[in-house]
Design an enzyme around this catalytic site. Structure first.
Site, PDB file in Angstrom:
ATOM      1  N   THR A 274       0.858  -1.180   0.000  1.00  0.00           N
ATOM      2  CA  THR A 274       0.000   0.000   0.000  1.00  0.00           C
ATOM      3  C   THR A 274       0.891   1.225   0.000  1.00  0.00           C
ATOM      4  O   THR A 274       1.580   1.495   0.988  1.00  0.00           O
ATOM      5  CB  THR A 274      -0.931   0.012   1.221  1.00  0.00           C
ATOM      6  OG1 THR A 274      -1.766  -1.147   1.184  1.00  0.00           O
ATOM      7  CG2 THR A 274      -1.800   1.260   1.223  1.00  0.00           C
TER       8      THR A 274
ATOM      9  N   LYS B 249      -7.488   1.335  -2.989  1.00  0.00           N
ATOM     10  CA  LYS B 249      -7.081   0.973  -1.631  1.00  0.00           C
ATOM     11  C   LYS B 249      -7.283   2.149  -0.672  1.00  0.00           C
ATOM     12  O   LYS B 249      -7.629   1.963   0.501  1.00  0.00           O
ATOM     13  CB  LYS B 249      -5.617   0.520  -1.616  1.00  0.00           C
ATOM     14  CG  LYS B 249      -5.115   0.031  -0.245  1.00  0.00           C
ATOM     15  CD  LYS B 249      -5.873  -1.196   0.255  1.00  0.00           C
ATOM     16  CE  LYS B 249      -5.406  -1.657   1.633  1.00  0.00           C
ATOM     17  NZ  LYS B 249      -4.123  -2.369   1.621  1.00  0.00           N
TER      18      LYS B 249
ATOM     19  N   LYS C 225       0.374   4.661   8.681  1.00  0.00           N
ATOM     20  CA  LYS C 225       1.065   4.923   7.414  1.00  0.00           C
ATOM     21  C   LYS C 225       0.064   5.016   6.268  1.00  0.00           C
ATOM     22  O   LYS C 225       0.100   5.931   5.446  1.00  0.00           O
ATOM     23  CB  LYS C 225       2.102   3.832   7.156  1.00  0.00           C
ATOM     24  CG  LYS C 225       2.931   4.003   5.884  1.00  0.00           C
ATOM     25  CD  LYS C 225       2.364   3.268   4.689  1.00  0.00           C
ATOM     26  CE  LYS C 225       2.404   1.764   4.892  1.00  0.00           C
ATOM     27  NZ  LYS C 225       1.897   1.048   3.662  1.00  0.00           N
TER      28      LYS C 225
END
Length: 284
Positions: free
Chosen positions: A92, A167, A235
């Site tokens: 990701t 995502k 993150k």
């Protein structure tokens, strides 16, 4: 087809095992060499000592932590892979990183697919991940046999970066669900409700969801062994924050989750599962 896999963490190792089960896995690599050596010995495949050891692969999959890790691997693979091969990235990262990686590889005649996944460690272990892919159709088609080894759904969302954009949407929903579930269960505790009755009752109705099903009981027991670490969630949320800023949209759920997971990481819970959020909701 020969496939390599780089990044053998909680997600990557089971994904590599599924590739091996399909007879596709040729080589594995990891920043910690001992981890690559151990899995290679178990599966009787090559343990990469350098990116040169992936030179004969048709597809190399990445599942690493940071944007810098993706670009480091892509830059090295661009020097050794054959034209016509494809790198598929399950990490990701930002949309910009995906596009930079694609451009680097394209200059050498190598394809790229940004293909982040959802489904958690359980999805990786069960081979039931949802893959959201971005890239040229020919590249997606080439890596499809690899993706089918560990995915229950493969969605080609559009051009390079579309996988990471999808995502980002996924992580906004995940963050909101985490917030709601942890607040709701903290309230249930305050009201003295029996967890063994509460959880199945909630799951049977409109409140049922993956996070409640997979993490509800463990968080109420105070168990926070990571499926998905809070530091990794933070993150991801920072990546989404940049995407939302560029899209000129304010996401209040995102802002709340960012504040909460920053708090948790700052207080030493970065390696705990994201369900440790219930500690904040309890006021503890």
């Amino acid at each position: 087809m020969k496939a390599g896999f780089i990044g053998l963490g909680a997600m990557g190792a089971p994904m590599a095992r599924y590739l091996h089960a399909r007879g596709l896995l040729t080589a594995v690599g990891n920043r910690t060499q001992a981890k690559a050596d151990a899995l290679a010995a178990e599966l009787e495949v090559r343990a990469a000592r350098s990116h040169d050891n992936f030179a004969d692969c048709d597809v190399v999959a990445l599942c690493v932590s940071l944007d810098a890790d993706v670009l480091e691997n892509v830059n090295a693979l661009a020097q050794v892979l054959r034209p016509g091969s494809v790198v598929v990235d399950h990490s990701t990262v930002s949309v910009q990183t995906a596009r930079r990686a694609a451009a680097t590889l394209q200059a050498q005649g190598i394809g790229f697919v940004d293909a982040p996944v959802s489904g958690g460690v359980e999805g990786a272990r069960n081979g039931k991940l949802s893959v959201m892919a971005g890239g040229e159709e020919a590249s997606v088609d080439k890596v499809r046999p690899v993706l089918e080894a560990y995915a229950s759904r493969i969605s080609h969302m559009g051009a390079t970066g579309a996988g990471q954009a999808t995502k980002a949407v996924n992580q906004v929903l995940v963050a909101g669900i985490n917030e709601a579930v942890c607040e709701g269960l903290a309230l249930g505790e305050k009201l003295g409700l029996d967890p063994e009755r509460l959880l199945p009752t909630l799951m049977a109705g409109a409140a049922g969801n993956w996070f409640l099903d997979k993490r509800g009981a463990s968080m109420l027991r105070g168990e926070f062994a990571p499926g998905f670490k809070s530091a990794h969630m933070l993150k991801d949320l920072r990546i989404v924050q940049d995407i939302a800023r560029e899209a000129a949209i304010r996401l209040q759920t995102l802002e709340l989750a960012l504040a909460d997971y920053t708090n948790l990481v700052d207080h030493g819970h970065g390696d705990s599962d994201t369900s440790v959020l219930i500690k904040l909701k309890r006021g503890s």
